[in-house]
Design a protein around this motif. Structure first.
Motif, PDB file in Angstrom:
ATOM      1  N   UNK B 162      -0.189  -7.521   8.577  1.00  0.00           N
ATOM      2  CA  UNK B 162      -1.053  -6.626   8.019  1.00  0.00           C
ATOM      3  C   UNK B 162      -2.146  -6.384   9.021  1.00  0.00           C
ATOM      4  N   UNK B 163      -2.468  -5.009   9.012  1.00  0.00           N
ATOM      5  CA  UNK B 163      -3.713  -4.637   9.884  1.00  0.00           C
ATOM      6  C   UNK B 163      -5.010  -4.980   9.524  1.00  0.00           C
ATOM      7  N   UNK B 164      -5.578  -5.899  10.084  1.00  0.00           N
ATOM      8  CA  UNK B 164      -7.030  -6.243   9.554  1.00  0.00           C
ATOM      9  C   UNK B 164      -8.052  -5.333   9.750  1.00  0.00           C
ATOM     10  N   UNK B 169     -11.832  -1.903   6.533  1.00  0.00           N
ATOM     11  CA  UNK B 169     -12.158  -0.500   5.999  1.00  0.00           C
ATOM     12  C   UNK B 169     -12.425  -0.629   4.435  1.00  0.00           C
ATOM     13  N   UNK B 170     -11.300  -1.475   3.853  1.00  0.00           N
ATOM     14  CA  UNK B 170     -11.246  -1.578   2.372  1.00  0.00           C
ATOM     15  C   UNK B 170     -12.660  -2.435   1.876  1.00  0.00           C
ATOM     16  N   UNK B 185      -2.469  -2.562   1.357  1.00  0.00           N
ATOM     17  CA  UNK B 185      -1.366  -3.732   1.445  1.00  0.00           C
ATOM     18  C   UNK B 185       0.038  -2.896   1.373  1.00  0.00           C
ATOM     19  N   UNK B 186       0.356  -2.564   0.147  1.00  0.00           N
ATOM     20  CA  UNK B 186       1.773  -2.317  -0.130  1.00  0.00           C
ATOM     21  C   UNK B 186       2.387  -1.342   0.568  1.00  0.00           C
ATOM     22  N   UNK B 187       1.864  -0.190   1.039  1.00  0.00           N
ATOM     23  CA  UNK B 187       2.471   0.489   2.173  1.00  0.00           C
ATOM     24  C   UNK B 187       2.581  -0.153   3.359  1.00  0.00           C
ATOM     25  N   UNK B 188       2.028  -1.169   3.817  1.00  0.00           N
ATOM     26  CA  UNK B 188       2.073  -1.732   5.119  1.00  0.00           C
ATOM     27  C   UNK B 188       3.376  -2.661   4.793  1.00  0.00           C
TER      28      UNK B 188
END
Lengths: 245, 270
Positions: B162-164, B169-170, B185-188
């Motif tokens: 997952x991109x930290x 950003x979130x 999260x889910x799209x990744x």
């Protein structure tokens, strides 16, 4: 609205054998509606300080508080556009708002940053410059009281960066939010900021304050010879050639 | 004077020596025909008891289809596969995400995962039949456990990747956890879920035959075992072919779904 007061801020990162001191004893006052630039070479702790002020990282020492009423609304821009690639440009703006926000409200912001008609596009279908415009819209659509910007134009070509700086200044004039802007570009710093805070590394600290606003009223011209000389002076300062007078 | 239009003429891309003949579609057809050809040649060379030809096999398929045997056994097998696949995907996605997110849990389950991945599947089926008896529960449980470790490992890796920066950003915009899960999260994880689902379904589809062959009295695996005992290679091939066809249809549907889910990856060409 909101200003920022930081006192004795320090940050260290634990390493295998010792701690790396990234920031040491930083004191900072940012007035409500002021545009300040944190300027310094790579590794001097600019981004760390910005993240601490913005609440993205905790400080190891010291305190940060906002003046004004309560916890201010914040907007962020990063070095890269950081859009969610699976959302359309319009949905990327909606992401930072109430999810029921009407598309018309989002489209009017896209129009203001020159992306009218691109709401249904995915980020991969836009140029990096256009993506960064979308990031500008995303940062401002929340109507932030404080805007944190981490070298937002450093990855762009100079022509695009020039345009975006002017657009940012235009939008800032309208809203007058407080801006903390990190850059390593001295000309960009003196062109944009009311005050430039010059930082030095090992450990990161603020070494000089340049009150640009007192000598250069807005609007400023990037071609202004005096502004350019000031930026050259800042370069000398960064290279250790003594303080500006 | 420069002819600007002439300057804009770009040389056309060479399209091979037989332009129009060797397109994607015709190459795929060629591939299919060569496979069929190999079958025909093989059948001509070998005894029909060892390798019956395509026409004979299709005729057998048609007879089984008309009698309702083929659809009945295929449906039974598919039901077992879908239940096991569904269970393994749901459990595997949740466990994989948890194991990926929490390092201590990863270490705690490390030995279990290695055990699950390396245990010969046949041992699992035999154990399940011994514990639960020769019934569908045992077959589905063993099938689920066969697929589960692969799903967990894939989703664990997906969660670790997952991109930290997107999570930061979130955090910066203080987005609620449910929205972050749904839109960040889910799209990744989706590419890992889809990739794993294709592999898992294909694995379950192949393993179910083993489960049925060992301990069930219905399903494609049972029919294959039955025809093996009758030394009827046509029956074995007919049921094998039917299974391959169903799996191919499922795989093509997956491809279409994947294409739709990841349309954001496709840049426009200006």
């Amino acid at each position: 609205m909101a200003g920022i007061v930081a006192r004795g801020v320090g940050k260290h990162y634990p390493l295998a054998k010792t701690d790396k001191l990234a920031l040491s004893n930083v004191d900072l006052n940012v007035q409500d509606g002021e545009f300040i630039c944190l300027l310094g070479p790579s590794g001097c702790g600019k981004t760390t300080l910005l993240n601490i002020l913005g609440g993205l990282e905790p400080a190891s020492q010291g305190t940060v508080r906002f003046t004004g009423v309560g916890d201010p609304r914040r907007g962020y821009m990063f070095q890269e556009p950081r859009l969610l690639p699976w959302l359309s440009v319009r949905d990327n703006l909606r992401f930072v708002l109430d999810q029921r926000t009407r598309s018309e409200a989002l489209d009017s912001w896209l129009k203001r940053v020159g992306l009218g008609g691109y709401g249904d596009y995915f980020p991969a279908q836009l140029s990096v410059g256009m993506q960064q415009r979308a990031a500008v819209a995303r940062a401002l659509i929340t109507e932030p009281e404080v805007l944190f910007m981490d070298e937002p134009f450093s990855a762009l070509d100079e022509l695009t960066a020039l345009r975006l700086r002017d657009e940012l200044l235009g939008l800032w004039h309208e809203r007058r939010c407080t801006v903390v802007f990190v850059t390593h570009n001295p000309l960009e710093a003196v062109y944009l900021a009311d005050r430039v805070l010059v930082m030095s590394p090992s450990p990161g600290r603020i070494t000089q304050e340049i009150r640009v606003g007192e000598h250069f009223p807005r609007p400023r011209e990037l071609e202004d010879a005096a502004l350019w000389r000031l930026s050259r002076g800042v370069v000398g300062l960064l290279m250790g050639e003594g303080a500006l007078t | 004077m420069i002819d600007r239009d002439a300057q804009l003429e770009y040389p056309r891309r060479a399209e091979g020596r037989f332009p129009g003949l060797l397109t994607g579609g015709s190459l795929r057809l060629l591939s299919l025909l060569s496979l069929l050809g190999a079958w025909v040649v093989g059948a001509a060379l070998l005894s029909p008891n060892v390798l019956p030809g395509p026409l004979e096999t299709l005729a057998f398929c048609w007879r089984e289809l008309r009698s309702g045997e083929l659809t009945f056994h295929l449906a039974v097998t598919m039901r077992r596969v879908l239940i096991a696949f569904g269970l393994a995907m749901v459990l595997g996605t949740v466990l994989g995400a948890l194991v990926g997110a929490f390092k201590p849990l990863d270490k705690l389950l490390g030995a279990w995962l290695v055990f699950g991945l390396t245990l010969p599947r046949i041992v699992l089926f035999v154990m399940a039949y011994l514990i639960f008896g020769l019934n569908d529960t045992a077959a589905v449980a063993a099938l689920t456990l066969t697929v589960l470790p692969t799903v967990i490992v894939q989703l664990r890796e997906g969660t670790k990747a997952l991109d930290p920066k997107l999570l930061e950003l979130s955090r910066a915009y203080r987005r609620p956890p449910l929205l972050v899960w749904r839109q960040v999260v889910f799209p990744q994880l989706l590419p890992f879920v889809v990739g794993t689902a294709r592999g898992a379904l294909s694995l379950a589809w192949k393993m179910v035959v083993l489960a049925e062959l060992l301990g069930r009295t219905s399903g494609v695996g049972y029919q294959i075992a039955f025809y093996f005992q009758m030394f009827n290679m046509t029956g074995i091939l007919a049921y094998g072919l039917a299974m391959m066809l169903v799996l191919a249809i499922i795989d093509v549907s997956f491809s279409a779904l994947t294409e739709r889910a990841f349309r954001w990856r496709r840049p426009l060409r200006f």
